[in-house]
Design a protein around this motif. Structure first.
Motif, mmCIF file in Angstrom:
data_model
loop_
_atom_site.group_PDB
_atom_site.id
_atom_site.type_symbol
_atom_site.label_atom_id
_atom_site.label_comp_id
_atom_site.label_asym_id
_atom_site.label_seq_id
_atom_site.Cartn_x
_atom_site.Cartn_y
_atom_site.Cartn_z
ATOM 1 N N THR A 113 0.851 -1.186 0.000
ATOM 2 C CA THR A 113 0.000 0.000 0.000
ATOM 3 C C THR A 113 0.886 1.235 0.000
ATOM 4 N N LEU A 114 0.713 2.107 -0.991
ATOM 5 C CA LEU A 114 1.452 3.359 -1.090
ATOM 6 C C LEU A 114 0.480 4.516 -1.034
ATOM 7 N N ASN A 115 0.674 5.410 -0.092
ATOM 8 C CA ASN A 115 -0.202 6.582 0.040
ATOM 9 C C ASN A 115 -1.677 6.187 0.005
ATOM 10 N N SER A 116 -2.031 5.166 0.753
ATOM 11 C CA SER A 116 -3.404 4.649 0.876
ATOM 12 C C SER A 116 -3.907 3.933 -0.367
ATOM 13 N N VAL A 117 -3.063 3.711 -1.357
ATOM 14 C CA VAL A 117 -3.457 2.981 -2.563
ATOM 15 C C VAL A 117 -2.934 1.554 -2.432
ATOM 16 N N VAL A 118 -3.857 0.585 -2.475
ATOM 17 C CA VAL A 118 -3.507 -0.818 -2.280
ATOM 18 C C VAL A 118 -3.085 -1.451 -3.605
ATOM 19 N N LYS A 119 -1.848 -1.919 -3.659
ATOM 20 C CA LYS A 119 -1.284 -2.656 -4.792
ATOM 21 C C LYS A 119 -1.409 -1.915 -6.129
ATOM 22 N N PRO A 120 -0.753 -0.749 -6.244
ATOM 23 C CA PRO A 120 -0.822 0.002 -7.507
ATOM 24 C C PRO A 120 -0.149 -0.737 -8.657
ATOM 25 N N LEU A 121 -0.764 -0.638 -9.831
ATOM 26 C CA LEU A 121 -0.200 -1.252 -11.041
ATOM 27 C C LEU A 121 0.933 -0.397 -11.580
ATOM 28 N N ILE A 122 1.937 -1.070 -12.139
ATOM 29 C CA ILE A 122 3.026 -0.393 -12.830
ATOM 30 C C ILE A 122 2.811 -0.506 -14.335
ATOM 31 N N ALA A 123 2.571 -1.724 -14.825
ATOM 32 C CA ALA A 123 2.401 -1.939 -16.262
ATOM 33 C C ALA A 123 1.711 -3.269 -16.504
ATOM 34 N N VAL A 124 1.153 -3.405 -17.683
ATOM 35 C CA VAL A 124 0.640 -4.689 -18.152
ATOM 36 C C VAL A 124 1.320 -4.964 -19.492
ATOM 37 N N ILE A 125 1.945 -6.134 -19.597
ATOM 38 C CA ILE A 125 2.640 -6.516 -20.820
ATOM 39 C C ILE A 125 1.715 -7.413 -21.636
ATOM 40 N N ASP A 126 1.492 -7.052 -22.883
ATOM 41 C CA ASP A 126 0.665 -7.823 -23.810
ATOM 42 C C ASP A 126 1.609 -8.582 -24.736
ATOM 43 N N ASN A 127 1.448 -9.881 -24.819
ATOM 44 C CA ASN A 127 2.295 -10.717 -25.676
ATOM 45 C C ASN A 127 1.906 -10.566 -27.150
ATOM 46 N N ASN A 128 1.969 -9.346 -27.643
ATOM 47 C CA ASN A 128 1.682 -9.042 -29.050
ATOM 48 C C ASN A 128 0.369 -9.638 -29.537
ATOM 49 N N GLY A 129 -0.622 -9.656 -28.653
ATOM 50 C CA GLY A 129 -1.943 -10.113 -29.047
ATOM 51 C C GLY A 129 -2.118 -11.608 -29.133
ATOM 52 N N ALA A 130 -1.173 -12.387 -28.643
ATOM 53 C CA ALA A 130 -1.253 -13.846 -28.733
ATOM 54 C C ALA A 130 -0.974 -14.480 -27.374
ATOM 55 N N ASP A 131 -1.541 -15.648 -27.165
ATOM 56 C CA ASP A 131 -1.286 -16.386 -25.926
ATOM 57 C C ASP A 131 0.128 -16.942 -25.885
ATOM 58 N N VAL A 132 0.701 -16.960 -24.698
ATOM 59 C CA VAL A 132 1.898 -17.752 -24.437
ATOM 60 C C VAL A 132 1.361 -19.155 -24.185
ATOM 61 N N PRO A 133 1.822 -20.174 -24.902
ATOM 62 C CA PRO A 133 1.256 -21.516 -24.744
ATOM 63 C C PRO A 133 1.377 -22.041 -23.313
ATOM 64 N N ALA A 134 0.519 -22.990 -22.984
ATOM 65 C CA ALA A 134 0.571 -23.635 -21.670
ATOM 66 C C ALA A 134 1.950 -24.247 -21.451
ATOM 67 N N THR A 135 2.376 -24.264 -20.196
ATOM 68 C CA THR A 135 3.662 -24.852 -19.825
ATOM 69 C C THR A 135 3.394 -26.188 -19.155
ATOM 70 N N THR A 136 3.889 -27.258 -19.743
ATOM 71 C CA THR A 136 3.641 -28.593 -19.203
ATOM 72 C C THR A 136 4.685 -28.948 -18.147
ATOM 73 N N ALA A 137 4.261 -29.788 -17.206
ATOM 74 C CA ALA A 137 5.171 -30.253 -16.153
ATOM 75 C C ALA A 137 6.216 -31.164 -16.766
ATOM 76 N N PRO A 138 7.420 -31.134 -16.331
ATOM 77 C CA PRO A 138 8.021 -30.360 -15.243
ATOM 78 C C PRO A 138 8.787 -29.143 -15.755
ATOM 79 N N ASN A 139 8.340 -28.543 -16.853
ATOM 80 C CA ASN A 139 9.057 -27.413 -17.456
ATOM 81 C C ASN A 139 8.917 -26.144 -16.619
ATOM 82 N N THR A 140 9.814 -25.198 -16.884
ATOM 83 C CA THR A 140 9.815 -23.923 -16.174
ATOM 84 C C THR A 140 9.376 -22.810 -17.111
ATOM 85 N N LEU A 141 8.467 -21.974 -16.635
ATOM 86 C CA LEU A 141 8.020 -20.789 -17.351
ATOM 87 C C LEU A 141 8.823 -19.619 -16.800
#
Length: 156
Positions: A113-141
């Protein structure tokens, strides 16, 4: 992940009420707990989203992902006369069980919380309009930041 940034300038450059610059002695952005949360392609960007609580369609706690996201470690903020950088360690999740679902957006926010604002956003990154595919176990994202850091701003 190539990224198109959608900036929340009030959170990035100011502590939402505009009185304290992030990175200034009043608020050190590198001293804040910065977190990355993953959102599905059904999230709709809105400039009216100012805090983490405004976000929708975050991945659920399953398959190695925990709702609320992952903290960024090793944060540093540097500022020269014309360039400011926020850098940190890459963020990782290890897929387990059914794996981590596909996502499109990575939301970066201050998990405090900063100056009474709870969890302020900094940015949202858009993956160029496409999904990042699902990550299957035991891989690391891994969310890998640009060589200049999480973000870089140029100012006069």
């Amino acid at each position: 992940m190539a990224a198109l940034f959608k900036w929340y300038d009030r959170a990035t450059l100011y502590a939402l009420n505009g009185t304290y610059e992030a990175g200034s002695p009043q608020i050190s952005i590198a001293a804040q707990p910065i977190t990355v949360a993953l959102l599905t392609s059904t999230y709709t960007f809105s400039a009216s989203h100012n805090v983490y609580g405004d976000l929708t369609n975050e991945l659920t706690t399953t398959g190695g992902y925990t709702a609320g996201g992952q903290a960024v470690s090793g944060l540093t903020y540097t500022q020269s006369s014309t360039v400011s950088n926020l850098a940190g360690s890459n963020v990782q999740w290890t897929a387990s069980g059914g794996g981590i679902a596909a996502f499109r957006y990575a939301a970066i926010y201050i998990n405090a919380t900063l100056n009474s604002v709870v969890k302020p956003l900094i940015a949202v990154i858009d993956n160029n309009g496409a999904d990042v595919p699902a990550t299957t176990a035991p891989n690391t994202l891994t969310v890998v930041w640009n060589a200049t850091g999480i973000f870089q701003t140029t100012h006069s």
